[in-house]
Design an enzyme around this catalytic site. Sequence first.
Site, PDB file in Angstrom:
ATOM      1  N   ARG A 142      67.107  27.914   2.045  1.00 46.92           N
ATOM      2  CA  ARG A 142      68.324  27.357   2.003  1.00 46.92           C
ATOM      3  C   ARG A 142      69.140  27.072   0.634  1.00 46.92           C
ATOM      4  O   ARG A 142      70.174  26.531   0.675  1.00 46.92           O
ATOM      5  CB  ARG A 142      68.097  25.882   2.811  1.00 46.92           C
TER       6      ARG A 142
ATOM      7  N   HIS B 265      58.860  36.585   4.655  1.00 46.11           N
ATOM      8  CA  HIS B 265      60.336  36.798   5.270  1.00 46.11           C
ATOM      9  C   HIS B 265      61.404  36.500   4.440  1.00 46.11           C
ATOM     10  O   HIS B 265      61.348  35.255   3.542  1.00 46.11           O
ATOM     11  CB  HIS B 265      60.395  36.135   6.437  1.00 46.11           C
TER      12      HIS B 265
ATOM     13  N   TYR C 113      67.662  33.695   4.596  1.00 46.35           N
ATOM     14  CA  TYR C 113      68.711  34.114   5.216  1.00 46.35           C
ATOM     15  C   TYR C 113      70.105  34.108   4.576  1.00 46.35           C
ATOM     16  O   TYR C 113      70.965  34.507   4.900  1.00 46.35           O
ATOM     17  CB  TYR C 113      68.766  33.074   6.255  1.00 46.35           C
TER      18      TYR C 113
ATOM     19  N   HIS D 138      66.262  40.885   6.500  1.00 48.34           N
ATOM     20  CA  HIS D 138      67.116  41.555   7.344  1.00 48.34           C
ATOM     21  C   HIS D 138      68.116  42.369   6.432  1.00 48.34           C
ATOM     22  O   HIS D 138      68.731  41.753   5.727  1.00 48.34           O
ATOM     23  CB  HIS D 138      67.943  40.215   8.002  1.00 48.34           C
TER      24      HIS D 138
ATOM     25  N   GLU E 281      64.074  44.713   8.833  1.00 44.77           N
ATOM     26  CA  GLU E 281      63.660  44.319  10.021  1.00 44.77           C
ATOM     27  C   GLU E 281      65.113  44.532  10.989  1.00 44.77           C
ATOM     28  O   GLU E 281      66.089  44.595  10.704  1.00 44.77           O
ATOM     29  CB  GLU E 281      63.687  42.837  10.079  1.00 44.77           C
TER      30      GLU E 281
ATOM     31  N   ASP F 101      61.157  43.664  15.361  1.00 41.72           N
ATOM     32  CA  ASP F 101      60.853  42.347  16.314  1.00 41.72           C
ATOM     33  C   ASP F 101      61.260  42.695  17.711  1.00 41.72           C
ATOM     34  O   ASP F 101      62.149  43.314  17.913  1.00 41.72           O
ATOM     35  CB  ASP F 101      61.885  41.552  15.696  1.00 41.72           C
TER      36      ASP F 101
ATOM     37  N   HIS G 193      64.308  41.170  19.386  1.00 41.62           N
ATOM     38  CA  HIS G 193      65.594  41.846  18.816  1.00 41.62           C
ATOM     39  C   HIS G 193      65.822  43.195  19.267  1.00 41.62           C
ATOM     40  O   HIS G 193      66.914  43.354  19.794  1.00 41.62           O
ATOM     41  CB  HIS G 193      65.416  41.921  17.083  1.00 41.62           C
TER      42      HIS G 193
ATOM     43  N   HIS H 145      57.338  41.630  14.437  1.00 41.78           N
ATOM     44  CA  HIS H 145      57.298  40.325  14.777  1.00 41.78           C
ATOM     45  C   HIS H 145      57.211  40.443  16.457  1.00 41.78           C
ATOM     46  O   HIS H 145      57.923  40.963  17.145  1.00 41.78           O
ATOM     47  CB  HIS H 145      58.928  39.885  14.461  1.00 41.78           C
TER      48      HIS H 145
ATOM     49  N   ASP I 180      69.983  36.691  19.979  1.00 42.72           N
ATOM     50  CA  ASP I 180      68.725  36.583  19.221  1.00 42.72           C
ATOM     51  C   ASP I 180      68.020  35.055  19.527  1.00 42.72           C
ATOM     52  O   ASP I 180      68.278  33.980  19.050  1.00 42.72           O
ATOM     53  CB  ASP I 180      68.843  36.607  17.869  1.00 42.72           C
TER      54      ASP I 180
ATOM     55  N   HIS J 154      64.567  33.721  20.697  1.00 41.17           N
ATOM     56  CA  HIS J 154      63.050  33.806  20.812  1.00 41.17           C
ATOM     57  C   HIS J 154      62.314  33.200  21.837  1.00 41.17           C
ATOM     58  O   HIS J 154      62.703  31.808  21.896  1.00 41.17           O
ATOM     59  CB  HIS J 154      62.087  33.508  19.607  1.00 41.17           C
TER      60      HIS J 154
ATOM     61  N   GLU K 195      56.794  34.504  16.255  1.00 43.12           N
ATOM     62  CA  GLU K 195      58.113  33.412  15.667  1.00 43.12           C
ATOM     63  C   GLU K 195      58.497  32.831  16.671  1.00 43.12           C
ATOM     64  O   GLU K 195      59.587  32.815  16.994  1.00 43.12           O
ATOM     65  CB  GLU K 195      59.258  34.466  14.969  1.00 43.12           C
TER      66      GLU K 195
END
Length: 427
Positions: free
Chosen positions: A130, A163, A166, A203, A238, A272, A275, A309, A322, A324, A354
Site C-alpha cells: 500500500r 506477489h 497492486y 498483474h 498473472e 489464476d 480469473h 493461483h 474477480d 475468489h 488465495e
Amino acid sequence: MARASPRKRQPVNYNEDHKDDDLDRKPSKANGLAVKAETKPIIEKTTAVLKRKAEPETKPREAPAASKKRKTKTSADDSMPLAERTAVSALKKAMYIGAHVSAAGGVQNSVTNAVHIGANSFALFLKSQRKWDNPPIAPEARDLFISGCKDHDYSAAEHALPHGSYLVNLAQPDPTKAAQAYNAFVDDLNRCETLGIKLYNFHPGSAGSDTKAAAIGRIAAQLNKSHKATKTVITVLENMAGSGNVIGSTWEDLRDIIELVEDKERVGVCIDTCHAFAAGYDLRTPETFKATMDSFNEIVGANYLRAFHLNDSKAPFASNRDLHANIGTGFLGLRAFHSVMNEDAFRGMPMVLETPIDKKGADGKTVEDKQVWADEIKLLEGLIGMDPESEEFKKLEKELYARGADERAKIQAQVDKKNSKPAKKKK
Ligand SMILES: [Zn+2]
Ligand SMILES: [Zn+2]
C-alpha cells in the site's frame, strides 16, 4: 467469448476480493515450528477434513489430538501447526500446494506462516503493497528467510512466489508515474534476488484510456529494462478476470507481451483458476479443462507456464468478476480442481491458494481462520490420484458445492441484474 461491458474501476486496485497485507503489521506468533513429514494416507485425511468442515462455523474447533499432547508448551495455540506438512514425495504427483501467507513483521515470517498451515509452497508480499516507499530488507530478515527455507526444506527458488504490489501498473503512460512504477517493480525483483527467489508474480497492468497494443508495448519495454537491471528472477505474468481496461484476461494478451520480451527465459505465466474462469476460460469438466489448457499451450506455450493461483469463483462463468471462493464451493466446483491436481504437466510448480479465510468471531469482529487454508491444502492433496467417479469424490463434491449455494446465488443475482440493465434502457 462472452464479455461484459467495461465497468468503472478504481485506478490502482485491480481486485475486488484480494485481502490486504501489510508488512508493518505485527508478526504472527507462528515461529520456530518443528515439522515432520506426513505419512498418513491421504484419503483418511481428506475424510477428516470433510468432517471438520461440516461442523457449524460458529462452533469452536476441537484441538487436534497432536496439539493436545503438546499443551504443556504455552497457551499460544498460534505456535502449533494447524496441519502437518505432507511430504511431496508421498503424493502420487509432485504438487506443491500452499497459500498466500502474511509476511507481516518481516519476510522471514512468511516461512513460519507457511509451515503453520502445512504448505509446500507459498506466496508473500515483499514489502507493504500500500506504500510506494519501503525500507530495504534488513540483513537479519534476509538471513532468517534463507535459513528458514533451508531448515524447513522450502526451495525459495522454486516454491516461493511473491506477489507484486497492486500499486504498480507497468502500462502507465505518464512518464513520472511510469518511473515510479518501474522503480517499485525492479526493487521487488532485487528483493527476490536477495532472497534467492526465482519467480515473481505480478498483474500485467491497465491500459487506462489508451489502446491495448500501446499498453502491451509499454509493459514489455518495462520488463526488458527490468531484466537488464537484474540477473536471474523470472517475471511471471498473472492472467486477469477481464474487467475494465485491465491487460491479461486473454491468452492473446499474455502472448503479445511475451512476444515483445527480449529474454524469453525471464518471462512466464501464472494461471489464476478463478480469473481464467471469470474471463471465459472454462475448467469445470475434464473436456473444458483440456480445451482451455490446449488453447493456452497453443497461444501462449506450455513452456511459459510457471505457477498457479488456486481459487474457486463466487461469480459465474465469463462474468469478468474477480471474486475468489473456497475450493469446491464456487461456480468452478471440485471437478475443476481434480483436473488441475492430476495434470502431470503442472508438477513441481507452486500452487497458491488465495481463498477467503475471514470469519466473524464471537465478538462480531472479523478474524482470519488459517485452518481454512490448512484444510484446503489437504483437500487438494487428497484429490491427487482420487477416482472422480468414486463415492468419496462425489460426496466431497456435493458437500462443498452445497456449502457455497447461498453465496453463488447472491452473486448470480448481481450479475443477472447488471446484464438485464442495458436491455431495459433500450428504447
Ligand atoms: Zn494476483
Ligand atoms: Zn483475484
